[in-house]
Design an enzyme around this catalytic site. Structure first.
Site, short mmCIF file in Angstrom:
data_model
loop_
_atom_site.label_atom_id
_atom_site.label_comp_id
_atom_site.label_asym_id
_atom_site.label_seq_id
_atom_site.Cartn_x
_atom_site.Cartn_y
_atom_site.Cartn_z
CG HIS A 290 51.17 45.33 32.07
ND1 HIS A 290 51.45 45.54 33.41
CD2 HIS A 290 52.17 45.94 31.38
CE1 HIS A 290 52.56 46.25 33.51
NE2 HIS A 290 53.01 46.50 32.30
CB SER B 255 49.49 43.85 26.62
OG SER B 255 50.39 44.74 26.00
C1 GRF Z 1 44.58 49.21 34.84
O1 GRF Z 1 45.41 50.23 34.36
C2 GRF Z 1 45.15 47.87 34.46
O2 GRF Z 1 45.83 47.89 33.24
C3 GRF Z 1 46.11 47.59 35.58
O3 GRF Z 1 45.48 48.10 36.73
C4 GRF Z 1 44.57 49.13 36.36
C5 GRF Z 1 43.24 48.73 36.91
O4 GRF Z 1 42.27 49.75 36.79
N1 GRF Z 1 46.40 46.18 35.65
P1 GRF Z 1 40.77 49.45 37.23
O5 GRF Z 1 40.79 49.02 38.69
O6 GRF Z 1 40.23 48.39 36.33
O7 GRF Z 1 40.08 50.77 37.05
#
Ligand code: GRF
Length: 218
Positions: free
Chosen positions: A111, A138
């Protein structure tokens, strides 16, 4: 010992998925991705999986009448793969209680905030609006409440006066790519365990999440 098996759930770009694929390739992570599952056909991460010869599957949540029915179908798909760990990597669906209970202690999420701050969406904007001097990401085991559950590791980055949502999000994302494979590795190496529902690292209660700062664990 056989390799730990992962199933990765995505909805979007899959840059965290790519970081996990790369960590396995570089032998930083001793694991195997059994499948990448997306709830939408347009997730770019599916192409990353295909390029790495990983099985993919699309399960379109709009075809289901309820969250529970969708989640039940996912379980049917995932369980035969017998994953040691289910990895949420930008999976943009809220999961049902039954799903979370089914994968208790083997479901993790990343997250983009220093939890417990800024659960939910638009975390970077909120950090800027609140004049935070630090922000981050996190990795946590998933529990019933949204963006909750024991935090394994956090990455901290400074918030600069000149930051926009985009520059801050990019700085955080770069660190996500480092801490997610690290946390997955700790799980796969069985160094993370639960005793009386409390998270332990190497058999000691993890009182505070591990902290990743300036490119190292501090
Ligand atoms: C990331 O910012 C992650 O923290 C959140 O969703 C985004 C996913 O990015 N849960 P990606 O698809 O891995 O580029």
């Amino acid at each position: 010992m056989s390799k730990a098996s992962l199933v990765v759930l995505i909805s979007g770009g899959g840059s965290n998925l790519q970081a996990i694929i790369d960590a396995i390739k570089n032998r930083q992570l001793d694991a195997e991705i059994k499948a990448v599952i997306s709830n939408t056909a347009s997730a770019k991460g599916l192409q990353r999986a295909e390029k790495a010869n990983i099985n993919t599957c699309i399960i379109d949540h709009t075809r289901f009448d309820s969250r529970e029915l969708f989640d039940r179908e996912m379980i049917k798909l995932i369980d035969p793969l017998k994953p040691d760990l289910l990895v949420l990597a930008g999976f943009m669906r809220i999961l049902s209680k039954a799903f979370i209970a089914h994968y208790q202690h083997r479901l993790i999420n990343i997250h983009p905030s220093l939890l417990p701050k800024y659960k939910g969406l638009n975390t970077h904007q909120q950090a800027i609006d609140d004049n935070e001097t630090k922000h981050g990401a996190s990795v946590h085991y998933v529990s019933e409440e949204l963006d909750s559950g024991p935090v394994i590791i956090q990455a901290e980055v400074p918030v600069l006066k000149s930051d926009t949502v985009e520059t801050l999000a990019e700085r955080v994302l770069q660190e996500e790519h480092k801490i997610y494979p690290l946390a997955i590795g700790l799980h796969c190496d069985k160094r993370l365990t639960f005793k009386n529902n409390q998270l332990q690292l190497d058999n000691k209660i993890l009182k505070q999440p591990l902290l990743w700062k300036k490119n190292k664990l501090v």
